[in-house]
Design a protein around this motif. Structure first.
Motif, PDB file in Angstrom:
ATOM      1  N   LEU A   1       0.874  -1.145   0.068  1.00 27.07           N
ATOM      2  CA  LEU A   1      -0.213   0.026  -0.026  1.00 27.07           C
ATOM      3  C   LEU A   1       0.835   1.349   0.061  1.00 27.07           C
ATOM      4  O   LEU A   1       0.770   2.040  -0.687  1.00 27.07           O
ATOM      5  N   ALA A   2       1.851   1.242   0.866  1.00 30.05           N
ATOM      6  CA  ALA A   2       2.880   2.266   0.816  1.00 30.05           C
ATOM      7  C   ALA A   2       3.453   2.631  -0.527  1.00 30.05           C
ATOM      8  O   ALA A   2       3.610   3.644  -0.982  1.00 30.05           O
ATOM      9  N   THR A   3       4.167   1.803  -1.038  1.00 30.94           N
ATOM     10  CA  THR A   3       4.672   1.539  -2.524  1.00 30.94           C
ATOM     11  C   THR A   3       3.454   2.203  -3.494  1.00 30.94           C
ATOM     12  O   THR A   3       3.895   2.929  -4.407  1.00 30.94           O
ATOM     13  N   LYS A   4       2.253   1.733  -3.337  1.00 35.01           N
ATOM     14  CA  LYS A   4       1.200   2.256  -4.424  1.00 35.01           C
ATOM     15  C   LYS A   4       1.126   3.737  -4.280  1.00 35.01           C
ATOM     16  O   LYS A   4       0.753   4.588  -5.386  1.00 35.01           O
ATOM     17  N   ILE A   5       1.120   4.210  -3.022  1.00 35.26           N
ATOM     18  CA  ILE A   5       0.997   5.701  -2.836  1.00 35.26           C
ATOM     19  C   ILE A   5       2.117   6.579  -3.203  1.00 35.26           C
ATOM     20  O   ILE A   5       2.040   7.338  -3.894  1.00 35.26           O
ATOM     21  N   ALA A   6       3.213   5.841  -2.936  1.00 32.72           N
ATOM     22  CA  ALA A   6       4.619   6.468  -3.502  1.00 32.72           C
ATOM     23  C   ALA A   6       4.756   6.620  -4.625  1.00 32.72           C
ATOM     24  O   ALA A   6       5.094   7.646  -5.399  1.00 32.72           O
ATOM     25  N   ASP A   7       4.185   5.485  -5.593  1.00 36.00           N
ATOM     26  CA  ASP A   7       4.263   5.554  -6.968  1.00 36.00           C
ATOM     27  C   ASP A   7       3.159   6.647  -7.753  1.00 36.00           C
ATOM     28  O   ASP A   7       3.342   7.261  -8.788  1.00 36.00           O
ATOM     29  N   SER A   8       1.906   6.435  -7.112  1.00 34.11           N
ATOM     30  CA  SER A   8       0.907   7.409  -7.257  1.00 34.11           C
ATOM     31  C   SER A   8       1.286   8.859  -7.310  1.00 34.11           C
ATOM     32  O   SER A   8       0.823   9.688  -8.304  1.00 34.11           O
ATOM     33  N   VAL A   9       1.781   9.362  -6.240  1.00 33.60           N
ATOM     34  CA  VAL A   9       2.390  10.674  -6.275  1.00 33.60           C
ATOM     35  C   VAL A   9       3.886  11.069  -6.829  1.00 33.60           C
ATOM     36  O   VAL A   9       4.203  12.004  -6.748  1.00 33.60           O
ATOM     37  N   SER A  10       4.290   9.963  -7.562  1.00 34.21           N
ATOM     38  CA  SER A  10       5.724  10.103  -8.112  1.00 34.21           C
ATOM     39  C   SER A  10       6.681  10.609  -7.140  1.00 34.21           C
ATOM     40  O   SER A  10       7.444  11.485  -7.320  1.00 34.21           O
ATOM     41  N   LEU A  11       6.654  10.104  -5.832  1.00 30.62           N
ATOM     42  CA  LEU A  11       7.495  10.366  -4.913  1.00 30.62           C
ATOM     43  C   LEU A  11       9.016  10.478  -5.168  1.00 30.62           C
ATOM     44  O   LEU A  11       9.417   9.448  -6.011  1.00 30.62           O
ATOM     45  N   ILE A  12       9.711  11.316  -4.746  1.00 34.34           N
ATOM     46  CA  ILE A  12      11.189  11.280  -4.808  1.00 34.34           C
ATOM     47  C   ILE A  12      11.580  11.808  -3.280  1.00 34.34           C
ATOM     48  O   ILE A  12      11.147  12.826  -2.933  1.00 34.34           O
ATOM     49  N   GLY A  13      12.219  10.854  -2.495  1.00 34.88           N
ATOM     50  CA  GLY A  13      12.684  11.300  -1.112  1.00 34.88           C
ATOM     51  C   GLY A  13      11.886  10.187  -0.492  1.00 34.88           C
ATOM     52  O   GLY A  13      11.831   9.041  -0.590  1.00 34.88           O
ATOM     53  N   THR A  14      11.203  10.615   0.647  1.00 33.55           N
ATOM     54  CA  THR A  14      10.690   9.805   1.934  1.00 33.55           C
ATOM     55  C   THR A  14       9.192  10.092   1.971  1.00 33.55           C
ATOM     56  O   THR A  14       9.030  11.345   2.031  1.00 33.55           O
ATOM     57  N   LEU A  15       8.413   8.915   2.177  1.00 30.72           N
ATOM     58  CA  LEU A  15       7.303   9.130   2.483  1.00 30.72           C
ATOM     59  C   LEU A  15       6.781   8.296   3.768  1.00 30.72           C
ATOM     60  O   LEU A  15       7.166   7.148   3.599  1.00 30.72           O
ATOM     61  N   ALA A  16       6.438   8.700   4.826  1.00 33.85           N
ATOM     62  CA  ALA A  16       6.142   7.863   6.089  1.00 33.85           C
ATOM     63  C   ALA A  16       4.540   7.618   6.043  1.00 33.85           C
ATOM     64  O   ALA A  16       4.082   8.670   5.886  1.00 33.85           O
ATOM     65  N   VAL A  17       4.134   6.593   5.974  1.00 34.24           N
ATOM     66  CA  VAL A  17       2.652   6.247   5.927  1.00 34.24           C
ATOM     67  C   VAL A  17       2.290   5.364   7.295  1.00 34.24           C
ATOM     68  O   VAL A  17       2.611   4.293   7.597  1.00 34.24           O
ATOM     69  N   GLU A  18       1.394   6.302   7.733  1.00 31.73           N
ATOM     70  CA  GLU A  18       0.921   5.835   9.362  1.00 31.73           C
ATOM     71  C   GLU A  18      -0.551   5.128   8.923  1.00 31.73           C
ATOM     72  O   GLU A  18      -1.105   5.421   8.342  1.00 31.73           O
ATOM     73  N   MET A  19      -0.540   3.649   9.594  1.00 35.70           N
ATOM     74  CA  MET A  19      -1.781   2.931   9.235  1.00 35.70           C
ATOM     75  C   MET A  19      -2.436   2.299  10.222  1.00 35.70           C
ATOM     76  O   MET A  19      -1.701   2.042  11.624  1.00 35.70           O
ATOM     77  N   PHE A  20      -3.622   2.118  10.559  1.00 31.55           N
ATOM     78  CA  PHE A  20      -4.393   1.272  11.331  1.00 31.55           C
ATOM     79  C   PHE A  20      -4.630  -0.045  10.934  1.00 31.55           C
ATOM     80  O   PHE A  20      -4.709  -0.547   9.720  1.00 31.55           O
TER      81      PHE A  20
END
Ligand code: ADP
Ligand code: MG
Length: 374
Positions: free
Chosen positions: A238-257
């Motif tokens: 899921l985290a990778t899906k979000i990162a790809d979807s926003v074309s992330l460069i750098g770091t994204l921390a994803v908090e989940m329940f």
């Protein structure tokens, strides 16, 4: 346009807190120089930087000065002024861009962005007045949580509602700014995934951390999270899906329940290294800070393999004195203190990471040390 930044060149950091400091320390190991912009002299990052620019974050001249002495610019917090950052992108190399700042500054846009990536969040409604609050609670039911769209952190800017009797209490939130009402999630665990991505689209996830909060502030991260493997694989996906979807460069921390049945809902995003990833300095082959530097410098990403299970525990203002009194008794604790001048109550002053073969024994050891007992 993608560039490769090499040792000897200068990385500019907007924000001089502990995240900037730990980025700077990682970058300096590889031989980069550091310039930092922060309103205070000798900030945690300023203490380890080569160049300090002491000015407010919206000071256009100071931002230009940072641009002039930096070969690449990054940031350590998401509450930078979006417009100033966008302008800075025209005169400086900022591979992360400004768009993700715009998204993560606003809980509403953040949730829409997560959903657009095909990932689920807790049911929510926008609330700007009492009628909308009434309609939203009718749709979502109690308990629920009202959160401001801008500026919340460590549980600030949010309130729980258990019934219509709480309407009065929360009015101050939606009267000052647009809010989001969220259904209360009866989660079994909170976890986080730190995903990092470079301009070539390579992604790597740090091992999943299980996060324990006290008074809405992160207290401990336990790695690997004590959840089934399929949940962890799903979390990273899921985290990778979000990162790809926003074309992330750098770091994204994803908090989940994580719900009882293993289902995952995303709580929030942070476009920077995250407190729940500090364990990676000792416990993985590449830390979140080193990987962040690799990502923004256009380097291939390393594999953040877990070397050993661990517990990371935060050191707040009230914990500094007790920790100092006992730390000589624990030679295997990795002590990190950020060099903040004043040990204010609840302020994040440092953290301790303990690598271990037995998480339960280590959790006991932390509890019985007396540092965190009140
Ligand atoms: P902050 O910006 O303060 O970190 P969060 O949205 O992450 O704000 O909320 C802080 C904490 O409050 C979460 O880590 C979680 O423990 C709790 N929380 C937040 N939203 C919900 C929710 N919808 N259901 C249950 N608990 C929640
Ligand atoms: Mg949070």
């Amino acid at each position: 346009m993608m560039r490769t930044i090499l040792p000897g060149q200068t990385i500019g950091i907007i924000g001089g807190g502990q995240l900037g400091r730990m980025m700077a320390l990682a970058a300096k190991e590889a031989g980069f120089k550091i310039a930092v912009l922060d309103p205070t002299l000798d900030s945690p990052c300023g203490q380890v930087a080569d160049i300090q620019i002491v000015a407010n974050f919206d000071d256009q001249d100071a931002l230009e000065e940072l641009a002039e002495c930096s070969d690449v610019i990054t940031y350590e917090f998401e509450n930078i002024d979006y417009e100033s950052l966008k302008q800075l992108c025209n005169i400086a190399y900022i591979p992360q861009g400004a768009e993700l700042i715009r998204v993560t500054q606003n809980r509403l846009i953040e949730k829409q962005t997560i959903e657009a990536a095909g990932v689920e969040v807790a049911a929510y409604r926008e609330v700007t007045n009492e009628e909308e609050l009434t309609a939203a609670t009718e749709a979502l039911g109690f308990p629920c949580i009202l959160k401001t769209t801008f500026g919340g952190y460590d549980g600030k800017g949010q309130m729980t509602l258990s019934s219509t009797e709480d309407f009065q209490k929360v009015a101050e939130l939606y009267q000052t700014q647009t809010c989001v009402l969220e259904k209360f999630v009866p989660f079994e665990k909170e976890i986080s995934v730190i995903v990092q991505r470079n301009a070539k689209g390579e992604t790597r996830c740090l091992p999943v951390a299980e996060n324990i909060h006290v008074d809405h502030i992160l207290h401990e991260s336990i790695v690997p999270a004590r959840t089934p493997e399929y949940v962890q694989l799903n979390a990273m996906e899921l985290a990778t899906k979000i990162a790809d979807s926003v074309s992330l460069i750098g770091t994204l921390a994803v908090e989940m329940f994580v719900l009882e049945d293993g289902e995952i809902l995303v709580n929030e995003l942070a476009p920077r290294p995250h407190n729940s990833g500090h364990y990676s300095i000792e416990a993985t082959r590449v830390s979140q800070f080193e990987q962040h530097i690799r990502a923004i410098c256009g380097w291939p990403l390393a594999t953040p393999e877990l070397l050993k299970p661990c517990v990371m525990v935060n050191v707040l203002g009230e914990h500094v004195v007790p920790l100092t009194q006992i730390l000589l008794k624990y030679p295997d604790w990795s002590i990190h203190l950020y060099g903040k001048k004043e040990a204010k109550h609840k302020r994040k002053m440092g953290h301790v990471t303990i690598l271990t073969d037995n998480i339960d024994i280590t959790l006991d050891e932390i509890e019985h040390s007396g540092v965190w007992s009140n």
